[in-house]
Write a protein that holds these residues in place. Structure first.
Motif, PDB file in Angstrom:
ATOM      1  N   VAL A  34       3.315 -30.905 -16.201  1.00 48.71           N
ATOM      2  CA  VAL A  34       3.126 -30.422 -17.384  1.00 48.71           C
ATOM      3  C   VAL A  34       4.194 -29.834 -18.056  1.00 48.71           C
ATOM      4  O   VAL A  34       4.588 -30.189 -18.966  1.00 48.71           O
ATOM      5  CB  VAL A  34       2.026 -29.166 -17.488  1.00 48.71           C
ATOM      6  N   LEU A  35       5.033 -29.001 -17.266  1.00 48.21           N
ATOM      7  CA  LEU A  35       6.478 -28.498 -18.102  1.00 48.21           C
ATOM      8  C   LEU A  35       7.444 -29.565 -17.975  1.00 48.21           C
ATOM      9  O   LEU A  35       8.307 -29.550 -18.817  1.00 48.21           O
ATOM     10  CB  LEU A  35       6.886 -27.453 -17.053  1.00 48.21           C
ATOM     11  N   ALA A  36       7.413 -30.460 -17.055  1.00 42.32           N
ATOM     12  CA  ALA A  36       8.475 -31.551 -17.267  1.00 42.32           C
ATOM     13  C   ALA A  36       7.906 -32.298 -18.593  1.00 42.32           C
ATOM     14  O   ALA A  36       8.912 -33.056 -19.257  1.00 42.32           O
ATOM     15  CB  ALA A  36       8.368 -32.705 -16.096  1.00 42.32           C
ATOM     16  N   LEU A  37       6.721 -32.676 -18.891  1.00 42.94           N
ATOM     17  CA  LEU A  37       6.202 -33.717 -20.029  1.00 42.94           C
ATOM     18  C   LEU A  37       6.799 -32.766 -21.364  1.00 42.94           C
ATOM     19  O   LEU A  37       7.324 -33.162 -22.397  1.00 42.94           O
ATOM     20  CB  LEU A  37       4.963 -33.898 -19.910  1.00 42.94           C
ATOM     21  N   ASP A  38       6.521 -31.610 -21.147  1.00 37.95           N
ATOM     22  CA  ASP A  38       6.791 -30.623 -22.453  1.00 37.95           C
ATOM     23  C   ASP A  38       8.498 -30.610 -22.750  1.00 37.95           C
ATOM     24  O   ASP A  38       8.668 -30.731 -23.896  1.00 37.95           O
ATOM     25  CB  ASP A  38       6.397 -29.144 -22.070  1.00 37.95           C
ATOM     26  N   ARG A  39       9.238 -30.617 -21.642  1.00 34.11           N
ATOM     27  CA  ARG A  39      10.602 -30.764 -21.893  1.00 34.11           C
ATOM     28  C   ARG A  39      11.082 -32.221 -22.360  1.00 34.11           C
ATOM     29  O   ARG A  39      12.038 -32.223 -23.338  1.00 34.11           O
ATOM     30  CB  ARG A  39      11.204 -30.398 -20.529  1.00 34.11           C
ATOM     31  N   ALA A  40      10.297 -33.209 -21.727  1.00 32.22           N
ATOM     32  CA  ALA A  40      10.671 -34.353 -22.179  1.00 32.22           C
ATOM     33  C   ALA A  40      10.452 -34.661 -23.644  1.00 32.22           C
ATOM     34  O   ALA A  40      11.277 -35.370 -24.304  1.00 32.22           O
ATOM     35  CB  ALA A  40       9.790 -35.466 -21.459  1.00 32.22           C
ATOM     36  N   ARG A  57      -2.358 -26.795 -16.199  1.00 38.95           N
ATOM     37  CA  ARG A  57      -2.832 -28.071 -15.748  1.00 38.95           C
ATOM     38  C   ARG A  57      -2.811 -29.094 -16.591  1.00 38.95           C
ATOM     39  O   ARG A  57      -3.107 -30.361 -16.565  1.00 38.95           O
ATOM     40  CB  ARG A  57      -4.123 -28.185 -14.791  1.00 38.95           C
ATOM     41  N   SER A  58      -2.591 -28.751 -18.014  1.00 37.11           N
ATOM     42  CA  SER A  58      -2.442 -29.877 -19.161  1.00 37.11           C
ATOM     43  C   SER A  58      -1.514 -29.400 -20.104  1.00 37.11           C
ATOM     44  O   SER A  58      -1.053 -28.193 -20.195  1.00 37.11           O
ATOM     45  CB  SER A  58      -3.858 -29.973 -19.561  1.00 37.11           C
ATOM     46  N   LEU A  59      -0.992 -30.344 -20.958  1.00 37.87           N
ATOM     47  CA  LEU A  59      -0.214 -29.920 -22.086  1.00 37.87           C
ATOM     48  C   LEU A  59      -1.185 -30.139 -23.348  1.00 37.87           C
ATOM     49  O   LEU A  59      -1.513 -31.691 -23.786  1.00 37.87           O
ATOM     50  CB  LEU A  59       1.046 -30.761 -22.125  1.00 37.87           C
ATOM     51  N   GLY A  83       4.798 -42.042 -16.199  1.00 42.24           N
ATOM     52  CA  GLY A  83       5.941 -42.475 -15.500  1.00 42.24           C
ATOM     53  C   GLY A  83       6.732 -41.201 -14.840  1.00 42.24           C
ATOM     54  O   GLY A  83       6.094 -40.101 -14.677  1.00 42.24           O
ATOM     55  N   PRO A  84       8.114 -41.571 -14.311  1.00 43.34           N
ATOM     56  CA  PRO A  84       8.731 -40.532 -13.700  1.00 43.34           C
ATOM     57  C   PRO A  84       9.058 -39.452 -14.566  1.00 43.34           C
ATOM     58  O   PRO A  84       9.766 -39.604 -15.754  1.00 43.34           O
ATOM     59  CB  PRO A  84       9.840 -41.197 -13.136  1.00 43.34           C
ATOM     60  N   LEU A  85       9.004 -38.340 -14.265  1.00 42.83           N
ATOM     61  CA  LEU A  85       9.240 -36.919 -14.935  1.00 42.83           C
ATOM     62  C   LEU A  85      10.248 -36.052 -14.246  1.00 42.83           C
ATOM     63  O   LEU A  85      10.214 -35.989 -13.187  1.00 42.83           O
ATOM     64  CB  LEU A  85       8.169 -35.982 -15.186  1.00 42.83           C
ATOM     65  N   ALA A  86      11.354 -35.718 -15.116  1.00 44.59           N
ATOM     66  CA  ALA A  86      12.238 -34.904 -14.412  1.00 44.59           C
ATOM     67  C   ALA A  86      11.815 -33.456 -14.339  1.00 44.59           C
ATOM     68  O   ALA A  86      11.699 -32.887 -15.084  1.00 44.59           O
ATOM     69  CB  ALA A  86      13.510 -35.180 -15.168  1.00 44.59           C
ATOM     70  N   LEU A  87      11.662 -33.032 -13.134  1.00 41.70           N
ATOM     71  CA  LEU A  87      11.083 -31.583 -12.605  1.00 41.70           C
ATOM     72  C   LEU A  87      12.476 -30.804 -12.932  1.00 41.70           C
ATOM     73  O   LEU A  87      13.786 -31.075 -13.094  1.00 41.70           O
ATOM     74  CB  LEU A  87      10.812 -31.601 -11.144  1.00 41.70           C
ATOM     75  N   GLU A  88      12.267 -29.434 -12.907  1.00 40.93           N
ATOM     76  CA  GLU A  88      13.128 -28.599 -13.490  1.00 40.93           C
ATOM     77  C   GLU A  88      14.469 -28.550 -12.382  1.00 40.93           C
ATOM     78  O   GLU A  88      14.119 -28.426 -11.363  1.00 40.93           O
ATOM     79  CB  GLU A  88      12.616 -27.158 -13.553  1.00 40.93           C
ATOM     80  N   ALA A  89      15.623 -28.631 -13.016  1.00 42.75           N
ATOM     81  CA  ALA A  89      16.760 -28.756 -12.224  1.00 42.75           C
ATOM     82  C   ALA A  89      17.136 -27.388 -11.425  1.00 42.75           C
ATOM     83  O   ALA A  89      17.431 -27.345 -10.470  1.00 42.75           O
ATOM     84  CB  ALA A  89      18.012 -29.618 -12.863  1.00 42.75           C
ATOM     85  N   TYR A 131       6.435 -15.751  -6.638  1.00 41.14           N
ATOM     86  CA  TYR A 131       5.475 -16.345  -7.688  1.00 41.14           C
ATOM     87  C   TYR A 131       6.112 -17.305  -8.774  1.00 41.14           C
ATOM     88  O   TYR A 131       7.370 -17.142  -8.910  1.00 41.14           O
ATOM     89  CB  TYR A 131       4.914 -15.284  -8.307  1.00 41.14           C
ATOM     90  N   ARG A 132       5.507 -18.211  -9.276  1.00 41.04           N
ATOM     91  CA  ARG A 132       5.932 -19.205 -10.008  1.00 41.04           C
ATOM     92  C   ARG A 132       5.333 -18.717 -11.596  1.00 41.04           C
ATOM     93  O   ARG A 132       3.801 -18.586 -11.592  1.00 41.04           O
ATOM     94  CB  ARG A 132       5.667 -20.607 -10.011  1.00 41.04           C
ATOM     95  N   VAL A 133       5.970 -18.676 -12.756  1.00 40.69           N
ATOM     96  CA  VAL A 133       5.341 -18.306 -13.845  1.00 40.69           C
ATOM     97  C   VAL A 133       4.976 -19.657 -14.351  1.00 40.69           C
ATOM     98  O   VAL A 133       5.467 -20.888 -14.671  1.00 40.69           O
ATOM     99  CB  VAL A 133       6.425 -18.154 -14.815  1.00 40.69           C
ATOM    100  N   ALA A 134       3.404 -19.787 -14.416  1.00 39.83           N
ATOM    101  CA  ALA A 134       2.830 -21.127 -14.617  1.00 39.83           C
ATOM    102  C   ALA A 134       2.524 -21.422 -16.028  1.00 39.83           C
ATOM    103  O   ALA A 134       2.493 -22.458 -16.733  1.00 39.83           O
ATOM    104  CB  ALA A 134       1.400 -21.206 -13.790  1.00 39.83           C
TER     105      ALA A 134
END
Length: 243
Positions: A34-40, A57-59, A83-89, A131-134
Motif C-alpha cells: 500500500v505504502l509503496a503504491l502511494d509513493r509510486a 491493507r488498501s489505498l 507490478g513490482p513495487l519499490a518497498l521503503e529503502a 512496531y511499524r506505523v501502518a
C-alpha cells in the motif's frame, strides 16, 4: 519471503474514488505494498488523481471525474499495483516514552487479570515490542501500530468510552496505537505518552509517518510530567534513532 497475497483488486468508492485492495486482513506485507503504491503515485502521478489515502491493507485514490473516469483510471492503477513495487529503502526509527498504569493507564490491571499475569508483565511485554506505523487515521496523529505481541491480543472493550485522554497508549484486537488527541475509544488503556504525534503550530506538524518504526520505554510519573510540560511547549520528546 514469498508473496502469498492474492492479486490486488479494485473497488469503486462513490463516483470519484477507487480503493486498491491488497488484502482483506491486516497484514504487514500488504501494508508495505500500500505504502509503496502511494509513493509510486506521488513520484509519477496520473493526471486526474487529487488525493491518496493509505490504510492498513488498501489505498483509497480520489480523482476528478471531469479529468479521468473509473474506466480509464482503474486499469492504470491495477497495472501499477500488480507490478513490482519499490518497498521503503530507509526506515525512520523512534523511541517513545510511556507512563504505564495508574491514572495514565486505567485498564492495565484489568488487562493483566484478563490475561492471568501482572501489570508489570503487561507493561514490560508492551514496551519490549518493535512496531511499524501502518497508518494514520481516525483523528489527527492517531498512529495505528502493527507488531503487537500475540500474548497481548484481546478483544476491544464491550462498552467504548466517550472520552479518553490525549497521549493514550492502548491495545485493541491485534493492534496497539498512539492516540494523540483526546477522544472516544473502545481500546484498553495501558498508559500515556507525552509525545505529540500531531501539533498544529510545530514543525513538523505530524511526527510519525506510515512505515516508521516505533519502540517504547517506561518512565515514571515525575518524568512523564516533566516531558509533558516540554512537549506542550513544542519540544519533540520522541528520540530519533539512527538506523
Amino acid at each position: 519471503m514469498a508473496d502469498t497475497l492474492p492479486p490486488p483488486r479494485l473497488l469503486p468508492s462513490g463516483d470519484s474514488a477507487i480503493t486498491v485492495e491488497f488484502s482483506r486482513t491486516i497484514d504487514d506485507t500488504a501494508n508495505r505494498k500500500v505504502l509503496a503504491l502511494d509513493r509510486a503515485l506521488s513520484a509519477a502521478p496520473i493526471a486526474g488523481i487529487t488525493e491518496t489515502v493509505p490504510t492498513y491493507r488498501s489505498l483509497l485514490v480520489h480523482y476528478d471525474p471531469l479529468v479521468i473516469d473509473y474506466d480509464a483510471l482503474g486499469p492504470q492503477l491495477l497495472v501499477r499495483a500488480s507490478g513490482p513495487l519499490a518497498l521503503e529503502a530507509t526506515t525512520r526509527r523512534w523511541r517513545i516514552p510511556v507512563c504505564y498504569g495508574g491514572e495514565n493507564g486505567i485498564d492495565l490491571e484489568d488487562v493483566a487479570k484478563a490475561l492471568s499475569t501482572t501489570p508489570d508483565d503487561i507493561a514490560a511485554r508492551h514496551a519490549a515490542g518493535r512496531y511499524r506505523v501502518a497508518m494514520i487515521g481516525f483523528t489527527p496523529g492517531w498512529s495505528y501500530l502493527s507488531g503487537l505481541d500475540k500474548f497481548l491480543h484481546m478483544s476491544r472493550r464491550e462498552s467504548p468510552r466517550l472520552l479518553t485522554p490525549a497521549g493514550t497508549i492502548a491495545i485493541g484486537g491485534i493492534q496497539t496505537g498512539i492516540q494523540c488527541l483526546a477522544g472516544p475509544s473502545g481500546w484498553h488503556l495501558l498508559g500515556r505518552t507525552p509525545v505529540r504525534t500531531y501539533q498544529l503550530h510545530r514543525q513538523p506538524t505530524f511526527l510519525l509517518e506510515p512505515g516508521d518504526e516505533v519502540t517504547f520505554y517506561a518512565v515514571d510519573i515525575k518524568m512523564f510530567t516533566e516531558q509533558e510540560r516540554a512537549a506542550a511547549a513544542g519540544e519533540i520528546i520522541a528520540e530519533r534513532i539512527a538506523a
